[in-house]
Design a protein around this motif. Structure first.
Motif, PDB file in Angstrom:
ATOM      1  N   TYR A  72       0.859  -1.195   0.000  1.00 43.69           N
ATOM      2  CA  TYR A  72       0.000   0.000   0.000  1.00 43.69           C
ATOM      3  C   TYR A  72       0.889   1.237   0.000  1.00 43.69           C
ATOM      4  O   TYR A  72       1.835   1.337   0.787  1.00 43.69           O
ATOM      5  N   GLY A  74       1.020   5.314   0.654  1.00 38.74           N
ATOM      6  CA  GLY A  74       0.297   6.386   1.323  1.00 38.74           C
ATOM      7  C   GLY A  74       1.287   7.291   2.036  1.00 38.74           C
ATOM      8  O   GLY A  74       2.482   7.298   1.714  1.00 38.74           O
ATOM      9  N   CYS A  78      -1.394  11.909   6.282  1.00 34.54           N
ATOM     10  CA  CYS A  78      -2.719  11.800   5.675  1.00 34.54           C
ATOM     11  C   CYS A  78      -3.773  11.895   6.780  1.00 34.54           C
ATOM     12  O   CYS A  78      -3.729  11.137   7.753  1.00 34.54           O
ATOM     13  N   CYS A  82      -5.563   7.323   4.457  1.00 35.74           N
ATOM     14  CA  CYS A  82      -4.540   6.318   4.751  1.00 35.74           C
ATOM     15  C   CYS A  82      -4.788   5.583   6.066  1.00 35.74           C
ATOM     16  O   CYS A  82      -4.694   4.343   6.106  1.00 35.74           O
ATOM     17  N   ASP A  85      -7.683   3.160   5.444  1.00 36.21           N
ATOM     18  CA  ASP A  85      -7.303   2.072   4.540  1.00 36.21           C
ATOM     19  C   ASP A  85      -6.385   1.072   5.224  1.00 36.21           C
ATOM     20  O   ASP A  85      -6.591  -0.148   5.143  1.00 36.21           O
ATOM     21  N   PHE A 111       3.922  -0.958   3.877  1.00 34.49           N
ATOM     22  CA  PHE A 111       3.452   0.412   3.661  1.00 34.49           C
ATOM     23  C   PHE A 111       4.610   1.215   3.102  1.00 34.49           C
ATOM     24  O   PHE A 111       5.679   1.283   3.714  1.00 34.49           O
ATOM     25  N   THR A 113       5.723   5.015   1.846  1.00 29.18           N
ATOM     26  CA  THR A 113       5.315   6.419   1.834  1.00 29.18           C
ATOM     27  C   THR A 113       5.492   7.045   0.461  1.00 29.18           C
ATOM     28  O   THR A 113       6.394   6.658  -0.300  1.00 29.18           O
ATOM     29  N   ARG A 172      -5.513   4.821  -3.864  1.00 28.08           N
ATOM     30  CA  ARG A 172      -5.730   4.073  -2.621  1.00 28.08           C
ATOM     31  C   ARG A 172      -5.969   2.606  -2.953  1.00 28.08           C
ATOM     32  O   ARG A 172      -7.097   2.142  -3.076  1.00 28.08           O
TER      33      ARG A 172
END
Length: 205
Positions: A72, A74, A78, A82, A85, A111, A113, A172
């Motif tokens: 993911y 993000g 955020c 984020c 999610d 994750f 960034t 997303r």
């Protein structure tokens, strides 16, 4: 996600819909396999990257070879998207882990960034820790982040300044990748943890 981001993603995935449409007539003339084909099978998503973890250590895409991966993109500043999610993603993973411990042990949630200017290794590490110890947070230089995002067809752009600092516009999507790093499916993070868990159980064996 704004109209620009949606248009970007639709263009990147348009070939998938076309491929499926062309495959229907052929499939009708052939004996079907009992196994359902992954939704993202054959898509040009995923690829090598070199990033940095919370301890400042180099992490490459190839290090995860042999493991399923959830990816993911993000950013930690955020305000809503984020956190919602990633919470759905990791709660879904937790449900999957409780029901299928052996399979979950072979999955690495990641994750990445898209805001390296603010998301230092320490910041990313602290943020991802709030969602559980299994979530790996990665950052890097702007060039490293850009390369990783492009490999995963992930859109992002710096937005306008606000009183609380600038925001980032971004796609997303939580991608499920197989042990060879090939795309399998987009996890339904918008439908809640139960649906995420069910989708993981469907593919991760």
């Amino acid at each position: 996600m704004n109209r620009r981001a949606m248009t970007y993603l639709l263009r990147r995935f348009a070939f998938l819909a076309l491929g499926l449409a062309l495959a229907v007539p052929l499939a009708a003339c052939q004996q079907q396999s009992s196994a359902e084909a992954p939704p993202l099978e054959g898509a040009a998503i995923g690829g090598p990257f070199t990033l940095i973890d919370k301890d400042g250590k180099t992490v490459t895409w190839d290090q995860f070879k042999g493991r399923w991966r959830i990816v993911y993109f993000g950013y930690t500043f955020c305000p809503d998207a984020c956190p919602l999610d990633v919470q759905a993603m990791m709660r879904g993973f937790s449900l999957f882990e409780k029901a299928h411990a052996a399979q979950a042990a072979k999955v690495q949630p990641i994750f990445i960034t898209i805001d390296p200017a603010r998301d230092t290794p320490k910041v990313v590490g602290e943020w991802t820790a709030a969602f559980g110890p299994r979530l790996l947070g990665l950052t890097g230089s702007p060039d490293q982040i850009d390369k990783a995002a492009k490999a995963f067809a992930s859109y992002y752009k710096k937005g306008e300044e606000t009183p609380g600092g600038y925001l980032m516009d971004h796609s997303r999507i939580a991608f499920l990748m197989d042990p060879d790093g090939k795309p399998i499916a987009m996890l339904p993070i918008d439908k809640g943890p139960e649906e995420v868990s069910a989708e993981l159980a469907k593919w991760v064996k």
